[in-house]
Motif scaffolding. Structure first.
Motif, PDB file in Angstrom:
ATOM      1  N   ARG A   3       0.853  -1.175   0.000  1.00  0.00           N
ATOM      2  CA  ARG A   3       0.000   0.000   0.000  1.00  0.00           C
ATOM      3  C   ARG A   3       0.895   1.232   0.000  1.00  0.00           C
ATOM      4  O   ARG A   3       1.009   1.944   0.968  1.00  0.00           O
ATOM      5  CB  ARG A   3      -0.914  -0.007   1.219  1.00  0.00           C
ATOM      6  N   ASN A 203       4.575  -0.621   7.469  1.00  0.00           N
ATOM      7  CA  ASN A 203       3.513  -1.624   7.443  1.00  0.00           C
ATOM      8  C   ASN A 203       3.957  -2.908   8.165  1.00  0.00           C
ATOM      9  O   ASN A 203       4.724  -2.852   9.106  1.00  0.00           O
ATOM     10  CB  ASN A 203       3.053  -1.876   6.000  1.00  0.00           C
ATOM     11  N   GLU A 224      -3.020   3.145   5.784  1.00  0.00           N
ATOM     12  CA  GLU A 224      -4.398   2.651   5.836  1.00  0.00           C
ATOM     13  C   GLU A 224      -4.678   1.756   7.037  1.00  0.00           C
ATOM     14  O   GLU A 224      -5.535   0.874   6.969  1.00  0.00           O
ATOM     15  CB  GLU A 224      -4.738   1.888   4.544  1.00  0.00           C
ATOM     16  N   CYS A 225      -3.998   1.990   8.130  1.00  0.00           N
ATOM     17  CA  CYS A 225      -4.222   1.106   9.281  1.00  0.00           C
ATOM     18  C   CYS A 225      -5.614   1.270   9.868  1.00  0.00           C
ATOM     19  O   CYS A 225      -6.156   0.334  10.454  1.00  0.00           O
ATOM     20  CB  CYS A 225      -3.130   1.294  10.335  1.00  0.00           C
ATOM     21  N   TYR A 228      -7.884  -0.956   7.668  1.00  0.00           N
ATOM     22  CA  TYR A 228      -7.665  -2.389   7.869  1.00  0.00           C
ATOM     23  C   TYR A 228      -7.669  -2.797   9.339  1.00  0.00           C
ATOM     24  O   TYR A 228      -7.403  -3.975   9.651  1.00  0.00           O
ATOM     25  CB  TYR A 228      -6.353  -2.805   7.213  1.00  0.00           C
ATOM     26  N   GLU A 230      -5.631  -2.031  11.833  1.00  0.00           N
ATOM     27  CA  GLU A 230      -4.307  -2.454  12.269  1.00  0.00           C
ATOM     28  C   GLU A 230      -3.580  -1.428  13.139  1.00  0.00           C
ATOM     29  O   GLU A 230      -2.457  -1.712  13.590  1.00  0.00           O
ATOM     30  CB  GLU A 230      -3.420  -2.713  11.040  1.00  0.00           C
ATOM     31  N   GLU A 246      -3.726   7.764   5.629  1.00  0.00           N
ATOM     32  CA  GLU A 246      -4.966   7.264   5.050  1.00  0.00           C
ATOM     33  C   GLU A 246      -5.124   7.895   3.665  1.00  0.00           C
ATOM     34  O   GLU A 246      -4.600   8.984   3.413  1.00  0.00           O
ATOM     35  CB  GLU A 246      -6.161   7.604   5.945  1.00  0.00           C
ATOM     36  N   ASN A 250     -10.320   5.683  -0.347  1.00  0.00           N
ATOM     37  CA  ASN A 250     -11.110   4.890   0.596  1.00  0.00           C
ATOM     38  C   ASN A 250     -12.261   5.708   1.182  1.00  0.00           C
ATOM     39  O   ASN A 250     -12.974   5.220   2.060  1.00  0.00           O
ATOM     40  CB  ASN A 250     -10.228   4.407   1.751  1.00  0.00           C
TER      41      ASN A 250
END
Length: 288
Positions: A3, A203, A224-225, A228, A230, A246, A250
């Motif tokens: 990502r 990541n 993008e945690c 997802y 995370e 982010e 999305n």
């Protein structure tokens, strides 16, 4: 899962071939307090970590003058650091950069990962071939190649490095393991620290605390945690020394939730997927 934006690295190609060293917006609503975090990461001697909770700008699509209030900037290793900011140098350390493959085939063919005799590529970035971290000898050889790029980042005036694709084992057809990549990351950390640079975990939250305890990584950059689920994987290990990105494709709800959950503790950035320069019509950069 990869990502991040792919960048063609002309300087990295130069380093690979010959060892040369070239010359070197708006805010969201105020967040609610977050839950307590672990103790702060202790950096290696002589290494300075990014300021926590600071405005961060991800400039992998091209360098530009940072907006007012930005304290931390990440740029590709081919770019110069931003004056007066904390600067992070981007390196594609576990896969080849786009455009580099001919040079790797010529100079280091034995360090490219193969499965059933064929080169293993990243399914999301088919012009990137995975590097073979499967043995101590290959990790050592790779550390010399990537280490030259780390040295370039230090000489150029960066404060830290972000070696991307730590999670390459997940797309290696089981030719690599998490152990292989953690051990290689540890070699890179040793070189970064010797050069006076902090080094990020990019990541791979599934590693738990191993990035910090086994590889001696200093902070995390997480894409993008929120999307997802995370983010806690990183804050549990690195506390407030987390930079979260982010992406607009999305939607913006995840960014709003991230600001509410962690915006006063960690750096949270909303960015367009291609991380284009600020003069591009697709440019988006927002902070909590």
């Amino acid at each position: 899962m990869v990502r991040r934006a792919g960048i063609v690295a002309a300087v990295a190609l130069c380093l690979l071939l010959s060892g040369c060293r070239p010359e070197a917006a708006g805010n969201a609503s105020a967040p609610a307090p977050a839950s307590p975090q672990p103790a702060a990461t202790q950096p290696a001697a002589g290494v300075r970590l990014p300021p926590t909770g600071a405005r961060f700008d991800y400039q992998l699509g091209g360098a530009y003058a940072p907006a007012t209030g930005v304290a931390v900037v990440e740029r590709d290793s081919t770019a110069r650091p931003a004056a007066g900011r904390y600067n992070i140098c981007y390196l594609n350390a576990f896969q080849t950069q786009p455009g580099e493959l001919p040079a790797w085939k010529k100079r280091h063919p034995q360090l490219l990962l193969r499965h059933d005799g064929r080169l293993v590529t990243d399914p999301d970035w088919p012009d990137e071939v995975l590097l073979d971290t499967s043995s101590a000898a290959k990790r050592s050889a790779l550390a010399s190649v990537i280490g030259a790029r780390i040295a370039h980042c230090a000489a150029a005036g960066f404060d830290a490095v972000e070696p991307d694709n730590l999670d390459s084992w997940t797309r290696s057809h089981q030719r690599l393991t998490a152990d292989d990549n953690v051990r290689f990351a540890a070699l890179l950390a040793r070189r970064a620290h010797a050069a006076g640079l902090a080094i990020a975990q990019k990541n791979a939250g599934e590693l738990g605390s191993r990035g910090r305890t086994e590889a001696s990584l200093d902070f995390a950059v997480a894409e993008e945690c929120q999307v997802y689920g995370e983010c806690g994987d990183y804050t549990a290990v690195y506390g407030s020394h987390v930079i979260e990105i982010e992406y607009t494709d999305n939607g913006r709800a995840a960014f709003t939730r991230a600001c509410a959950a962690r915006g006063r503790i960690v750096s949270v950035l909303l960015r367009d997927r291609d991380v284009v320069p600020s003069d591009d019509r697709a440019y988006v950069s927002r902070w909590c």
